[in-house]
Design a protein around this motif. Sequence first.
Motif, PDB file in Angstrom:
ATOM      1  N   PRO A 122       3.618  11.318   7.300  1.00 36.72           N
ATOM      2  CA  PRO A 122       4.064  11.982   6.008  1.00 36.72           C
ATOM      3  C   PRO A 122       3.632  11.337   4.702  1.00 36.72           C
ATOM      4  O   PRO A 122       3.953  12.043   3.722  1.00 36.72           O
ATOM      5  CB  PRO A 122       5.504  11.704   6.538  1.00 36.72           C
ATOM      6  N   PHE A 123       2.914  10.346   4.991  1.00 38.82           N
ATOM      7  CA  PHE A 123       2.434   9.548   3.638  1.00 38.82           C
ATOM      8  C   PHE A 123       1.055   9.243   3.532  1.00 38.82           C
ATOM      9  O   PHE A 123       0.503   8.792   4.782  1.00 38.82           O
ATOM     10  CB  PHE A 123       3.354   8.269   3.413  1.00 38.82           C
ATOM     11  N   LYS A 124       0.387   9.369   2.682  1.00 40.62           N
ATOM     12  CA  LYS A 124      -1.257   9.119   2.466  1.00 40.62           C
ATOM     13  C   LYS A 124      -1.360   7.919   1.828  1.00 40.62           C
ATOM     14  O   LYS A 124      -0.711   7.458   0.810  1.00 40.62           O
ATOM     15  CB  LYS A 124      -1.783  10.215   1.717  1.00 40.62           C
ATOM     16  N   PHE A 125      -2.298   7.146   2.298  1.00 45.88           N
ATOM     17  CA  PHE A 125      -2.961   6.039   1.573  1.00 45.88           C
ATOM     18  C   PHE A 125      -3.439   6.430   0.239  1.00 45.88           C
ATOM     19  O   PHE A 125      -3.956   7.167  -0.107  1.00 45.88           O
ATOM     20  CB  PHE A 125      -4.022   5.277   2.415  1.00 45.88           C
ATOM     21  N   LYS A 126      -2.607   5.320  -0.745  1.00 47.80           N
ATOM     22  CA  LYS A 126      -3.267   5.695  -2.238  1.00 47.80           C
ATOM     23  C   LYS A 126      -3.799   4.295  -2.782  1.00 47.80           C
ATOM     24  O   LYS A 126      -4.990   4.548  -3.393  1.00 47.80           O
ATOM     25  CB  LYS A 126      -1.867   5.856  -3.083  1.00 47.80           C
ATOM     26  N   GLU A 127      -3.298   3.143  -2.597  1.00 46.87           N
ATOM     27  CA  GLU A 127      -3.952   2.005  -3.024  1.00 46.87           C
ATOM     28  C   GLU A 127      -3.378   0.676  -2.483  1.00 46.87           C
ATOM     29  O   GLU A 127      -2.196   0.901  -1.989  1.00 46.87           O
ATOM     30  CB  GLU A 127      -3.516   2.062  -4.735  1.00 46.87           C
ATOM     31  N   TRP A 128      -4.203  -0.117  -2.194  1.00 43.68           N
ATOM     32  CA  TRP A 128      -4.032  -1.477  -1.631  1.00 43.68           C
ATOM     33  C   TRP A 128      -4.291  -2.329  -2.675  1.00 43.68           C
ATOM     34  O   TRP A 128      -5.639  -2.862  -2.775  1.00 43.68           O
ATOM     35  CB  TRP A 128      -4.647  -1.858  -0.320  1.00 43.68           C
ATOM     36  N   LYS A 129      -3.494  -2.973  -3.319  1.00 44.05           N
ATOM     37  CA  LYS A 129      -3.744  -4.035  -4.332  1.00 44.05           C
ATOM     38  C   LYS A 129      -3.332  -5.631  -3.599  1.00 44.05           C
ATOM     39  O   LYS A 129      -2.476  -5.862  -3.320  1.00 44.05           O
ATOM     40  CB  LYS A 129      -3.113  -4.065  -5.644  1.00 44.05           C
ATOM     41  N   ARG A 130      -4.514  -6.176  -2.941  1.00 40.94           N
ATOM     42  CA  ARG A 130      -4.200  -7.337  -2.360  1.00 40.94           C
ATOM     43  C   ARG A 130      -3.295  -8.214  -2.905  1.00 40.94           C
ATOM     44  O   ARG A 130      -3.692  -8.690  -4.105  1.00 40.94           O
ATOM     45  CB  ARG A 130      -5.699  -7.886  -1.802  1.00 40.94           C
ATOM     46  N   GLY A 131      -2.373  -8.889  -2.042  1.00 39.31           N
ATOM     47  CA  GLY A 131      -1.612  -9.933  -2.707  1.00 39.31           C
ATOM     48  C   GLY A 131      -0.329  -9.428  -3.340  1.00 39.31           C
ATOM     49  O   GLY A 131       0.365 -10.293  -3.935  1.00 39.31           O
ATOM     50  N   SER A 132      -0.277  -7.879  -3.633  1.00 36.91           N
ATOM     51  CA  SER A 132       0.663  -7.441  -4.564  1.00 36.91           C
ATOM     52  C   SER A 132       1.380  -6.314  -3.788  1.00 36.91           C
ATOM     53  O   SER A 132       2.656  -6.327  -3.694  1.00 36.91           O
ATOM     54  CB  SER A 132      -0.093  -6.944  -5.959  1.00 36.91           C
ATOM     55  N   TYR A 133       0.685  -5.322  -3.552  1.00 41.94           N
ATOM     56  CA  TYR A 133       1.268  -4.049  -2.896  1.00 41.94           C
ATOM     57  C   TYR A 133       0.462  -3.329  -2.145  1.00 41.94           C
ATOM     58  O   TYR A 133      -0.461  -3.113  -2.254  1.00 41.94           O
ATOM     59  CB  TYR A 133       2.207  -3.511  -3.879  1.00 41.94           C
TER      60      TYR A 133
END
Length: 525
Positions: free
Chosen positions: A195-206
């Motif tokens: 149901p959800f798609k990958f948008k962003e991975w800010k390492r160490g944050s979210y």
Amino acid sequence: MNMSKRFIYGLVSLATIAMAGSSLAQNSPTPGGTLNMIAQPEPPVLMVGLNSQGPTLYVGGQIYQSLLSYGKDLKILPSLAKAWEASDDGLTYTFTLQDGVKWHDGKPFSADDVVFTADKFLREAHPRWRYIANTYVETITSPSPDKVIFKLKKPFSAFLYAFELSSFPVVPKHIYEGTDYRTNPANQTPIGTGPFKFKEWKRGSYIHLVKNEDYWKEGKPYLDELYFRIVPDAASRGVAFEKGAVDVLRGGDVEGFEVRRLSKLEGVTTTTEGWEMYSPLVFLQMNLRKAPFDNKLVRKAVMHAINREFIVKNVWFGLGEPATGPLASTTRFYTKDTTSYPFDLNAAKKLIAESGIKPQEHTIRLMPIPYGSQWDRMAEYVRQQLEQLGFKVNIQAVDAGGWSQALSDWNFDVTFNFTYQYGDPALGVARHYLSSNIIKGTPFGNNGGYSNSKVDELFLAAAEAVQTDQAAKAYAEAQKILTDEVPIGWLFEQRNVTIMRDKVKNLVRTGIGVNESMDEVWIAK
């Protein structure tokens, strides 16, 4: 009861499953909104087919899906498969797939993806499925785009429980075929059917996931986006929840005393449900390939030297029950009729003397699982107890990736781990003891190197049993042998608590809890 009996299941709505502690009587879910959660610790990767550690599964469970899911009563429920059927002899399983499913990149999902996942990707990359496929599966075929047929070599009574998300995440054939699965760039930008798609991975944050507008369940998901916040400090995670920056805390996100405090806040709901499929059991993993843990008497001494009730009450603040053996008490075929190890330092020291081992000659590397301060405190306690037996102990701190790598490469002396039971010992328990599962490359196999042909025979006989009483007899005998030989130091059964704000509706619906697709979760305005 005949365990190869015919199973035919039709469409079942997951929305009919009740969730304790929340008001599901509300008939008008509100679309939109953001759900904030915590990924603890930060996962090394989100590709569930390559890594089934808890944080990976928590986040990846919104991206990837399996053929089936399971209720709190372990009833089998639909996911990517809308119907399934087993032949009378228990050798042929036919799955009918959902209509109109697309991958996140817009490509159509079909039976070819399931066949590739089962026969290629997971057979190579996934230790549990590899064992099942190599031991029991004869062929995997697709007579049409919406059907997949598994033909087994011999009956496997737990087969329909082998399709939980972390055991069988379906992956896109068009992305992975002909590539090195472990280095494929898509592992960093995962593509699923969820149901959800990958948008962003800010390492160490979210980690940021957004609504899949092309999701195969019409009108869902209700939420617009999910954030999995990376908050390394346990106290800070509690503050984040208390101040409203986070809406959900899953088991392990905060310490036991914080669970008690936060659960009493106004506008907060808690539940211990959603772990029925997993029933996690924490254990001390010893490397049996070398001294001192190649000696059974030393392992027995360790069991007597560790006060499991103390660990539950004082380290985990009562969120557990002392374990008595390899099976959790909530798992099918559990028996109490096993060798017990009450806390007794004198008995432990006597066993060390009988073993012929000179503890002062051994320096043990104790590697805690890097999932928070409670695990660190348990490591300190275990070090203290081992030192009372005369051993020298060094605590070896690692991050989540380092822990996984060291255990996978058998580069450890002692560490902690916990096993998910997966509804049946054939799936969640046997893998830690079968000599055929002594395979490098996974932290969740037979990492200690235990080998006993009789135990192998009993686990296989139980898995292939046609009658339930035959399986029970074999599992009971296996538990007696294992608790005598102590290949693993069983510590306690976890009782995890999910804490959420009252506004979060329909979060824990099934036996896989917060790892379930959150397509029916909504936020009351």
